[in-house]
Scaffold this active site. Structure first.
Site: not given
Length: 342
Positions: A129, A225
């Site tokens: 990301e 994450s």
């Protein structure tokens, strides 16, 4: 192994963005002959990736690996603009399954840099990301993930904006944000936080009962994450034992007492069920819910058009009235879609 009791976090598991991406890729698998290609892992979960690989999906880290004319899916984490262009040029049918919350951050980058701002972006080095977001305006973004890195930033003549990777933990974000705004008091920030509501909700759920636990089990993959953020939060909250596992086969045999269970935003519910079954709590399971999540992200436009076309074709063939493709999609859970991928 017999636990005394399981405290089960709610919300847990799939978020709205993951739901959208999994159902979109499943639609492609059912429509096109194998192989279907996907740029990066569709979501960061080993079991989800394995299920799709069994159906002929090939995950690649470079669009150049995809034969021209193949169907292509871009992952939920967001892709660099040049990757999107390459996929649209290469693929016969290309779908960008980027989470709308990540799209919002990309939009903020474009708007702010278009107005002459530099961006201080809080994100993890190498995370897909973060890589995709920074590629939107690489000359104008400075990535940081610690207070020390904020201190090391140069002085800027341009106005500054502060943006973030959506899957950060609130604690990781807040410390860095406070340091950045203290150093650059005039820094612009979006009116609504970039942090994903699902990430925040899962962390709030864990915090609501972690002090009651002798151990906390966090289900999710090591490259997720938000999963790692949950495990870190449990550890920082003083839980005596914190385990991040992919599935029930990684549970140790000596877990006893009160065991908390939660799952990252890309972990299927069936993994949670298997973990609870193996823990076999004597006093059962207490689900602790802090909020109801009813967010829904509709399929990406190409998938929406595909579902509508298939629905219309079925109606014409069967001579029956059918529900709209969006209404049908909203009623089906991605966990069910994944379980039925055979």
């Amino acid at each position: 192994m017999v636990a005394d009791q399981v405290l089960l976090a709610a919300p847990r598991g799939f978020c709205a963005g993951v739901e959208m991406a999994i159902k979109a890729l499943a639609s492609m698998v059912r429509t096109f002959p194998a192989p279907v290609y996907c740029y990066h892992e569709i979501v960061h979960n080993q079991e989800v990736v394995r299920r799709f690989e069994e159906q002929g999906v090939i995950f690649v880290d470079d669009i150049a690996e995809v034969p021209t004319g193949s169907p292509i899916m871009l992952s939920a984490h967001g892709s660099a603009p040049e990757v999107v262009t390459a996929a649209e040029t290469t693929g016969s049918f290309t779908v960008n399954s980027v989470c709308p919350l990540v799209t919002k951050v990309h939009h903020e980058v474009r708007v702010r840099t278009g107005k002459g701002f530099r961006i201080v972006y809080v994100g993890h080095e190498g995370h897909e990301e973060a890589v995709g977001t920074m590629a939107v305006a690489p000359e104008s973004i400075h990535r940081v993930e610690s207070v020390e890195e904020v201190a090391a930033l140069p002085d800027f003549d341009e106005p500054l904006a502060l943006l973030a990777q959506t899957t950060l933990s609130h604690r990781d974000w807040q410390d860095v944000a406070d340091a950045a705004t203290e150093r650059f008091p005039d820094m612009w920030m979006p009116g609504r936080s970039d942090l994903c509501f699902a990430t925040t909700n899962r962390q709030s759920a864990l915090l609501s009962f972690v002090e009651r636990c002798d151990a906390m089990v966090v289900i999710g993959s090591p490259n997720s994450s938000n999963t790692l953020a949950l495990a870190k939060l449990a550890d920082e909250s003083g839980c005596p034992r914190v385990l991040r596992i992919n599935g029930d086969d990684e549970l140790p045999d000596d877990l006893t007492g009160v065991v908390g269970v939660t799952a990252g935003a890309s972990a299927p519910e069936e993994l949670v069920e298997a973990v609870i079954a193996k823990l076999a709590p004597v006093r059962g399971v207490e689900e602790i819910r802090v909020v109801d999540e009813d967010e829904y992200f509709p399929p990406p436009p190409p998938i929406r058009d595909l579902l509508t076309a298939l629905s219309s074709a079925a109606a014409a063939t069967l001579g029956a009235r059918t529900t709209t493709s969006i209404a049908a999609d909203r009623r089906v859970a991605a966990s069910s879609v994944l379980a039925n991928l055979v």
